[in-house]
Design a protein around this motif. Structure first.
Motif, PDB file in Angstrom:
ATOM      1  N   VAL A 184       7.674   4.270   6.286  1.00  0.00           N
ATOM      2  CA  VAL A 184       7.336   2.959   5.723  1.00  0.00           C
ATOM      3  C   VAL A 184       5.843   2.658   5.905  1.00  0.00           C
ATOM      4  O   VAL A 184       5.152   2.237   4.960  1.00  0.00           O
ATOM      5  N   PHE A 185       5.320   2.895   7.096  1.00  0.00           N
ATOM      6  CA  PHE A 185       3.915   2.549   7.340  1.00  0.00           C
ATOM      7  C   PHE A 185       2.968   3.471   6.572  1.00  0.00           C
ATOM      8  O   PHE A 185       1.900   3.049   6.130  1.00  0.00           O
ATOM      9  N   ASN A 186       3.366   4.736   6.401  1.00  0.00           N
ATOM     10  CA  ASN A 186       2.530   5.652   5.630  1.00  0.00           C
ATOM     11  C   ASN A 186       2.448   5.204   4.170  1.00  0.00           C
ATOM     12  O   ASN A 186       1.368   5.146   3.573  1.00  0.00           O
ATOM     13  N   LYS A 187       3.599   4.834   3.630  1.00  0.00           N
ATOM     14  CA  LYS A 187       3.639   4.376   2.231  1.00  0.00           C
ATOM     15  C   LYS A 187       2.893   3.051   2.082  1.00  0.00           C
ATOM     16  O   LYS A 187       2.210   2.809   1.079  1.00  0.00           O
ATOM     17  N   LEU A 188       3.030   2.227   3.106  1.00  0.00           N
ATOM     18  CA  LEU A 188       2.357   0.918   3.083  1.00  0.00           C
ATOM     19  C   LEU A 188       0.831   1.100   3.008  1.00  0.00           C
ATOM     20  O   LEU A 188       0.143   0.476   2.201  1.00  0.00           O
ATOM     21  N   ALA A 189       0.320   2.001   3.882  1.00  0.00           N
ATOM     22  CA  ALA A 189      -1.136   2.194   3.922  1.00  0.00           C
ATOM     23  C   ALA A 189      -1.622   2.935   2.681  1.00  0.00           C
ATOM     24  O   ALA A 189      -2.508   2.457   1.958  1.00  0.00           O
ATOM     25  N   LYS A 190      -1.007   4.109   2.420  1.00  0.00           N
ATOM     26  CA  LYS A 190      -1.559   4.981   1.371  1.00  0.00           C
ATOM     27  C   LYS A 190      -1.112   4.571  -0.034  1.00  0.00           C
ATOM     28  O   LYS A 190      -1.874   4.713  -0.987  1.00  0.00           O
ATOM     29  N   GLY A 191       0.127   4.061  -0.121  1.00  0.00           N
ATOM     30  CA  GLY A 191       0.640   3.703  -1.443  1.00  0.00           C
ATOM     31  C   GLY A 191       0.287   2.287  -1.844  1.00  0.00           C
ATOM     32  O   GLY A 191      -0.290   2.054  -2.910  1.00  0.00           O
ATOM     33  N   LEU A 192       0.603   1.333  -0.967  1.00  0.00           N
ATOM     34  CA  LEU A 192       0.384  -0.065  -1.336  1.00  0.00           C
ATOM     35  C   LEU A 192      -1.076  -0.487  -1.135  1.00  0.00           C
ATOM     36  O   LEU A 192      -1.698  -1.043  -2.033  1.00  0.00           O
ATOM     37  N   LEU A 193      -1.624  -0.210   0.055  1.00  0.00           N
ATOM     38  CA  LEU A 193      -2.983  -0.670   0.337  1.00  0.00           C
ATOM     39  C   LEU A 193      -4.047   0.306  -0.139  1.00  0.00           C
ATOM     40  O   LEU A 193      -5.241  -0.004  -0.124  1.00  0.00           O
ATOM     41  N   GLN A 194      -3.644   1.508  -0.533  1.00  0.00           N
ATOM     42  CA  GLN A 194      -4.570   2.511  -1.068  1.00  0.00           C
ATOM     43  C   GLN A 194      -5.678   2.886  -0.086  1.00  0.00           C
ATOM     44  O   GLN A 194      -6.853   3.002  -0.428  1.00  0.00           O
ATOM     45  N   THR A 195      -5.254   3.075   1.181  1.00  0.00           N
ATOM     46  CA  THR A 195      -6.196   3.620   2.159  1.00  0.00           C
ATOM     47  C   THR A 195      -5.487   4.714   2.948  1.00  0.00           C
ATOM     48  O   THR A 195      -4.299   4.596   3.256  1.00  0.00           O
ATOM     49  N   ASN A 196      -6.236   5.739   3.294  1.00  0.00           N
ATOM     50  CA  ASN A 196      -5.688   6.781   4.174  1.00  0.00           C
ATOM     51  C   ASN A 196      -6.005   6.488   5.635  1.00  0.00           C
ATOM     52  O   ASN A 196      -5.852   7.361   6.494  1.00  0.00           O
ATOM     53  N   TRP A 224       6.504   7.658  -5.013  1.00  0.00           N
ATOM     54  CA  TRP A 224       6.382   6.297  -4.486  1.00  0.00           C
ATOM     55  C   TRP A 224       6.356   5.226  -5.585  1.00  0.00           C
ATOM     56  O   TRP A 224       6.462   4.042  -5.290  1.00  0.00           O
ATOM     57  N   GLY A 225       6.126   5.648  -6.820  1.00  0.00           N
ATOM     58  CA  GLY A 225       6.046   4.662  -7.903  1.00  0.00           C
ATOM     59  C   GLY A 225       4.722   3.930  -7.953  1.00  0.00           C
ATOM     60  O   GLY A 225       4.649   2.768  -8.356  1.00  0.00           O
ATOM     61  N   VAL A 226       3.654   4.600  -7.548  1.00  0.00           N
ATOM     62  CA  VAL A 226       2.312   3.990  -7.646  1.00  0.00           C
ATOM     63  C   VAL A 226       1.455   4.847  -8.575  1.00  0.00           C
ATOM     64  O   VAL A 226       1.815   5.982  -8.895  1.00  0.00           O
ATOM     65  N   ASP A 227       0.322   4.285  -8.991  1.00  0.00           N
ATOM     66  CA  ASP A 227      -0.532   5.017  -9.933  1.00  0.00           C
ATOM     67  C   ASP A 227      -1.177   6.230  -9.276  1.00  0.00           C
ATOM     68  O   ASP A 227      -1.369   7.270  -9.901  1.00  0.00           O
ATOM     69  N   SER A 228      -1.570   6.064  -8.019  1.00  0.00           N
ATOM     70  CA  SER A 228      -2.267   7.166  -7.350  1.00  0.00           C
ATOM     71  C   SER A 228      -2.235   6.932  -5.848  1.00  0.00           C
ATOM     72  O   SER A 228      -1.893   5.835  -5.383  1.00  0.00           O
ATOM     73  N   VAL A 229      -2.602   7.967  -5.115  1.00  0.00           N
ATOM     74  CA  VAL A 229      -2.865   7.785  -3.680  1.00  0.00           C
ATOM     75  C   VAL A 229      -4.295   8.256  -3.431  1.00  0.00           C
ATOM     76  O   VAL A 229      -4.792   9.154  -4.119  1.00  0.00           O
ATOM     77  N   PRO A 230      -4.959   7.653  -2.458  1.00  0.00           N
ATOM     78  CA  PRO A 230      -6.376   7.986  -2.262  1.00  0.00           C
ATOM     79  C   PRO A 230      -6.565   9.430  -1.811  1.00  0.00           C
ATOM     80  O   PRO A 230      -5.728   9.988  -1.099  1.00  0.00           O
ATOM     81  N   SER A 231      -7.691  10.006  -2.211  1.00  0.00           N
ATOM     82  CA  SER A 231      -7.915  11.435  -1.957  1.00  0.00           C
ATOM     83  C   SER A 231      -8.719  11.687  -0.686  1.00  0.00           C
ATOM     84  O   SER A 231      -8.599  12.737  -0.076  1.00  0.00           O
ATOM     85  N   GLN A 232      -9.543  10.721  -0.343  1.00  0.00           N
ATOM     86  CA  GLN A 232     -10.460  10.981   0.765  1.00  0.00           C
ATOM     87  C   GLN A 232      -9.747  10.847   2.112  1.00  0.00           C
ATOM     88  O   GLN A 232      -9.018   9.872   2.337  1.00  0.00           O
ATOM     89  N   THR A 233      -9.966  11.830   2.981  1.00  0.00           N
ATOM     90  CA  THR A 233      -9.359  11.773   4.311  1.00  0.00           C
ATOM     91  C   THR A 233      -9.693  10.445   4.978  1.00  0.00           C
ATOM     92  O   THR A 233     -10.833   9.970   4.916  1.00  0.00           O
TER      93      THR A 233
END
Ligand code: SF4
Length: 922
Positions: free
Chosen positions: A133-145, A385-394
C-alpha cells in the motif's frame, strides 16, 4: 485503557490458539499465540512451521510479555495525537481529524514544492500488504520514488550483491541445506545471537555430522565462533581480501570448477587477473590471520557442499556490495550453488525485509523485482496500478532522505514503524533533519520512541498479535501473520492507515477519479501483489491465503500450476541474467571507510545482544530480557583496559569524529586489542547524555547499495572523570515503563545516565548517573518521587556538605528500593537485598551504612546467563566445579541440575564456553 470489547476476539472467554509468525528476526519462526478474553496470554513455537519446528529463542519466547495489559497501557500509542508546535505536549484528536490534517499537509506540500518534496521512511516490520500500500501510495499516487525502508540499513548490500552476480535478488539455498552441507562458512554473522533458532540447526547439524567443517569469520570471537572448527578473526573490513586470497589459492591449486565456470558464468578472466594481486601470504597478512588458516579455509570451501551464511558484517559497509559479490564469486568459482547443501544464503535481519524487496518498496526498487530504470517495467507497473506512469528517477534512500531533510528539500516526512532517531548513523544530522522537516508524521505502535519527540502527528499502529498479513523470511518462505486479539485503543493496521490516508489524498489530488486503493482486507492487497509477480522470478501466482493456511508456509517461486515452491534456485545452472549466465564480479578491495589513526586509535564494532532486538521499542518493555546484559556497556580487550587504567564498570568517554558518549567499560575476551564492541540497541531511551550509540557511527554508504557503514568507526576512548555517582533501584510493578518515561527528564540533568528495567517475576527500574558535582536536591527529589522513595516511611541519611545522600525504603521487612548518591560502594549488597527480596530482619538504619560490607548476610549473585530459568554465571561455575566427564557430559549434567539451556537454548553457546573454561581451569 483495556482492549476493545466490541470485537469477536474479546467475547471469547476460552483459551484460543492462533498460528502466526515471530516479529523479530528474518529466521521467521512460526509461533502459536495463546489468548483468552481478547488478551494475549502466552506464546510457544509452532511445531509445524518449517523454519523452527517448534523452537523459539529467548526473544520469541517472551513475545507475549510485550503484549500484557501493563505494556498496552504504559507503552503503546493508543490514539492519534497532534503537537500544535514543536516541543509542546501532543494532544489527542480523532482519526478523521488526523488523516485530514496529514492529507492537507502532504497535498499542499506536493502542490507547492513538487512530488519529491515528500518522503516515506518505512520498516522491515511492515507486513507485505503494508509495504504494498505505501509503495503504491508513494510511487503511484504521489509520483515520487522517495520511499525507503529501514531494511536499507540491513540488507541492501545483499540485494545489490545478488543482482550484480546472479541477476536477481533471490537467495538461492534454504535452511535445510544446513544439514546437508560439508562446510559451513559463516561470515560477519553472529548467528548465535542474531538468528538463534537457525544456530540451533547449526548445532544439530554438527551433532549429527561431527565431520561437518564450520568456518567462522569475524573480527570478534563471538559465541558463534565457539562452534567453529576454524575461526578467522580478520581485521575489520578486509573480507574482500580474504575472499580474493582464497580464490587465488583455489586457482593456483586447480580447485575451481572449470566446467561450471565455462557453462554457467561470464567474467572469470577479469576476476582471475584481479585475484593475482592477492597471493595468500599478502592476503593473510592484510587480514591479520595466518596464511595456513586462509589456505585451509580455501580448501574446505572447495570440498563442498559449502553453504555460506552471512549478515551485517558484510552488509553494513561502505563497500558492502563488493563484499557480498566477492563471496558469491567463491561459490561460482567452485560450483557451490544450486545443489543441496551449497550456496550463498544472506540472513535477513528483519522479519519482512524480504517482503519489502518483493514489493519493491524501496527508493531504487520496483514492484516484483522489476527495474525502475526500464521503460517496459515501469509501464507494466503503471498498468497494474491504473496510473498513467510511475517515476523513473531513483528516489532518496534512507541516509539520503535524512540528508535532504536536513538540507530542507524534504519538507514532509512520513515515518512508519521505525525509530530513525535511534537507528540511523550520524544522529546529530538525523536530529537536525527531523527538526527542519516542516511536517513529520510518525505511525507507530509504541508511544515513547526517540523519534516520537519530533513528530507533529502521531498515528497509533497495531502490531504483532493484532495484525493480519504475510511475511517472507531469509529462505524465501512466505508465512501468514495472524491477529489473535483486537488492537488496543484506537490503533489501526498499517495497511489500513495507508489506505485511509490515500483516500483523503485522492480527494485532494485526483478528485472524481476512481480510487486506486479499493481494499477492505489485507488479502485483497496481497492478491494484487500476487498478480504483479506473474512471470517474474518470484512468481507466486500459485499461492493464495487459503493455500498458505491449509498447506503452511511456502517458498517462492510458486507459479500458477505448481504443486510446491522451490527449495533452492539455479539447480539447472541457468541464472536470471540476459544470457542466463551468472556474472563474476571483478571487485577491488577498499579499506574501511574510516580507518583507525593516531587521534582515533580504536575500531568501534557494533552488533547485537542476545536478548534484545534493534532499537528495543518492544524488547525494552520486557525486564527479563535485560538479565543477560543489564546495562549499556562498551566491551574492550582486557589489555587495553589495563593500559588505560580501567576496571570493569569504569566510565569512559567514547569519541568519534561525529559525536561522543559516556558509557561503562567492560573487559571482554571476545575482543582483540584496539577493537571495541558496542551493542547497536542503546538509544537515548536507555542511555542518556547523547543521542545513543549512533551518535558515533558514520553515514558513508556503499555507492551501489546505499547501505551505510554502521559496523565500523574509528573512535578514541579515555577515562571519564565524573566523581559524583548515583544509583537508584526500586520495584515498581505495573508502573515501571511509565517511570522510565518520566525519568527521561532526570536523565537530561546528567552528562551520564542510564535508565533500564530489571526483574523476572516483578518489574523494577534502575537509574544510574554520574556528574562532576552533586545533583541538585530538586533533581534527587524528582528521582525519589518517580521511584516511590519519597514516602514518609523511607529511611534517610544526607550530608549536603560532602554531597552524600542515602535513602532506603522497606515495607513488610522487604526492601522496596534505594537511592545512593555520592558514595555508592554499598550498591552490590543493597542490590541483592532488593532483588532477592530477602528479609531485612529489623536492620533498620543499618541499611544506610556506607561501604562494601553488608550489615548482614546476603549472597552476591553474578550476571544472568539463562534468561528462561534465571540462572547466574556464579551458580553455573559452582555447579561445573563439582562436575566431571567430557564437555558434553558436563553440559548435560549442568542442564540437569540447573535447567539452564533446556528451554530456548539461546544460552547454550555461552554454557559451552563456560564448560570449556572450567575444564581448562581444572
Ligand atoms: Fe523470533 Fe528468535 Fe525465531 Fe528470530 S530466531 S524469528 S527472534 S524466535
Amino acid at each position: 485503557m483495556r482492549v476493545r470489547s466490541d470485537d469477536s476476539f474479546a467475547q471469547d472467554p476460552v483459551l484460543r490458539t492462533t498460528p502466526s509468525t515471530c516479529c523479530y528476526c528474518g529466521v521467521g519462526c512460526g509461533v502459536i499465540i495463546e489468548s483468552a478474553d481478547g488478551r494475549i496470554t502466552g506464546v510457544h513455537g509452532d511445531a509445524a512451521h518449517p523454519a523452527n519446528f517448534g523452537r523459539l529463542c529467548s526473544k520469541g519466547n517472551s513475545l507475549h510479555k510485550s503484549a500484557t495489559e501493563s505494556v498496552l497501557t504504559q507503552a503503546r500509542l493508543l490514539q492519534p495525537m497532534h503537537r500544535a508546535s514543536r516541543g509542546s505536549e501532543p494532544e489527542p484528536l480523532s482519526w478523521g481529524e488526523a488523516l485530514d490534517l496529514a492529507a492537507d499537509r502532504f497535498a499542499e506540500t506536493v502542490r507547492r514544492h513538487g512530488s519529491d518534496s515528500v518522503g516515506f521512511y518505512v520498516s522491515g516490520q511492515f507486513l507485505t500488504e503494508d509495504y504494498y500500500v505505501f509503495n503504491k501510495l508513494a510511487k503511484g499516487l504521489l509520483q515520487t520514488n522517495n520511499i525507503d525502508s529501514n531494511s536499507r540499513l540491513c540488507m541492501s548490500s545483499a540485494v545489490a550483491g545478488y543482482k550484480l552476480t546472479l541477476g536477481a535478488d533471490a537467495p538461492p539455498p534454504c535452511y535445510d541445506d544446513i544439514a546437508m552441507a560439508a562446510t559451513l562458512f559463516l561470515v560477519g554473522a553472529n548467528t548465535a545471537f542474531a538468528h538463534p533458532v537457525l544456530f540451533r540447526r547449526i548445532e544439530d547439524a554438527k551433532r549429527a555430522n561431527p565431520r561437518l567443517r564450520i568456518v567462522v569469520v569475524d573480527p570478534r570471537r563471538t559465541d558463534t565462533a565457539e562452534i567453529a572448527d576454524l575461526f578467522l578473526p580478520i581485521a575489520p573490513g578486509t573480507d574482500v581480501v580474504l575472499f580474493h586470497g582464497m580464490l587465488h589459492v583455489l586457482l593456483w591449486e586447480g580447485l575451481v570448477d572449470s566446467a561450471f565456470i565455462a557453462r554457467c558464468t561470464t567474467g572469470f578472466d577479469a576476476l582471475k587477473e584481479r585475484v593475482r594481486e592477492f597471493p595468500p601470504r599478502d592476503a593473510a597478512q592484510l587480514c591479520g590471520i595466518s596464511e595456513a588458516d586462509l589456505v585451509r579455509a580455501a580448501h574446505w570451501f572447495a570440498q563442498g557442499p559449502t553453504l555460506s551464511l552471512y549478515c551485517q558484517g558484510l552488509n553494513q559497509s561502505a563497500d558492502g556490495t563488493a563484499k557480498n559479490a566477492a563471496l558469491i564469486n567463491l561459490h561460482l568459482a567452485t560450483g557451490q550453488i544450486g545443489k543441496p547443501g551449497a550456496g550463498p544464503l544472506s540472513l535477513t535481519g528483519q522479519p519482512n525485509a524480504m517482503g519489502g524487496r518483493e514489493v519493491g518498496a524501496m527508493a531504487n526498487l520496483a514492484s516484483a523485482h522489476r527495474d525502475l530504470g526500464k521503460v517496459a517495467d515501469r509501464t507494466e507497473i503503471a498498468r497494474l496500478w491504473g496510473v498513467d506512469s510511475v517515476p523513473s528517477q531513483t528516489g532518496l534512500t534512507a541516509v539520503e532522505m535524512f540528508e535532504a531533510a536536513a538540507a530542507g528539500t524534504i519538507k514532509a516526512l512520513w515515518i512508519a514503524c521505525t525509530n530513525p532517531a535511534q537507528s540511523l548513523p550520524e544522529q546529530k544530522l538525523v536530529r537536525r533533519a527531523l527538526e527542519r522537516v516542516q511536517f513529520v508524521v510518525l505511525q507507530e505502535a509504541f508511544a515513547a520512541t526517540a523519534t516520537a519527540h519530533y513528530a507533529d502527528l502521531l498515528l497509533p499502529a497495531s502490531t504483532w498479535g493484532e495484525k493480519e498479513g504475510t511475511v517472507t523470511n531469509s529462505e524465501r518462505r512466505i508465512s501468514r501473520v495472524r491477529a489473535a486479539v483486537p488492537a488496543p485503543g484506537e490503533a489501526r493496521a498499517d495497511w489500513r492507515i495507508g489506505v485511509n490516508f490515500a483516500h483523503r489524498l485522492e480527494e485532494r489530488l485526483r478528485p472524481g477519479k476512481p480510487s486506486l486503493f479499493r481494499y477492505d482486507t489485507p488479502e485483497e492487497i496481497w492478491n494484487e501483489h500476487r498478480e504483479s509477480t506473474r512471470g517474474r522470478d518470484l512468481d507466486i501466482t500459485g499461492l493464495s491465503y487459503s493455500f498458505l493456511e491449509t498447506h503452511g508456509p511456502q517458498q517462492w517461486p510458486f507459479p500458477d500450476g505448481a504443486i510446491a515452491g522451490s527449495a533452492r534456485l539455479y539447480a539447472n545452472g541457468i541464472f536470471p541474467t540476459p544470457d542466463g549466465r551468472a556474472r563474476f564480479a571483478d571487485v577491488g578491495y577498499k579499506p574501511s571507510a574510516e580507518p583507525r589513526d593516531a587521534r582515533y586509535p580504536f575500531s568501534l564494532l557494533t552488533g547485537r545482544l542476545r536478548d534484545q532486538w534493534h532499537g528495543m521499542s518492544r524488547t525494552g518493555t520486557i525486564p527479563q530480557l535485560f538479565g543477560h546484559a543489564p546495562e549499556p556497556a562498551i566491551e574492550m580487550h582486557p589489555g587495553d583496559m589495563e593500559r588505560l587504567g580501567l576496571a570493569d564498570g569504569d566510565l569512559v568517554r567514547v569519541r568519534s569524529r561525529r559525536g561522543e558518549l559516556l558509557i561503562q567499560a567492560r573487559a571482554s575476551e571476545q575482543i582483540s586489542r584496539t577493537h571495541t564492541f558496542l551493542p547497536m540497541h542503546w538509544g537515548e531511551e536507555f542511555l542518556g547524555g547523547a543521542e545513543g550509540v549512533n551518535t558515533l557511527t558514520l553515514r558513508q554508504f556503499c555507492p551501489q547499495s546505499k547501505q551505510p557503514e554502521l559496523k565500523h568507526a574509528a573512535v578514541d576512548i579515555e577515562r571519564a572523570h565524573l566523581p559524583w555517582r548515583l544509583v537508584a533501584m526500586a520495584w515498581l510493578p505495573e508502573r515501571a515503563l511509565q517511570a522510565q518515561q518520566q525519568l527521561r527528564v532526570s536523565m537530561r540533568e546528567f552528562p551520564f545516565a542510564v535508565c533500564v528495567p530489571f526483574g523476572t517475576d516483578r518489574t523494577g527500574v534502575l537509574f544510574r548517573a554520574a556528574a562532576l558535582q552533586p545533583a541538585a536536591a530538586s533533581v534527587l527529589a524528582q528521582i525519589e518521587n518517580v521511584l516511590n522513595l519519597d514516602s514518609v516511611d523511607a529511611l534517610r541519611y544526607a550530608d549536603a556538605r560532602r554531597g552524600r545522600t542515602r535513602t532506603v525504603r522497606v515495607c513488610e521487612d522487604r526492601m522496596q528500593g534505594f537511592l545512593l548518591g555520592g558514595e555508592i560502594d554499598s550498591e552490590p549488597w543493597m542490590r541483592e537485598w532488593l532483588l532477592q527480596q530477602a528479609p531485612v530482619r529489623g536492620l533498620g538504619a543499618q541499611l544506610l551504612q556506607p561501604g562494601a560490607v553488608a550489615p548482614g548476610v546476603v549472597a552476591l549473585r553474578s550476571r544472568q546467563v539463562c534468561s528462561c530459568f534465571d540462572v547466574s554465571e556464579s551458580s553455573i561455575r559452582e555447579t561445573l566445579a563439582q562436575t566431571e566427564g567430557t564437555a558434553a557430559q558436563r553440559l548435560a549434567s549442568l542442564q540437569g541440575t540447573l535447567r539452564c539451556g533446556t528451554n530456548c537454548g539461546s544460552c547454550v553457546p555461552e554454557l559451552q564456553r563456560l564448560v570449556r573454561r572450567s575444564m581448562a581451569d581444572a
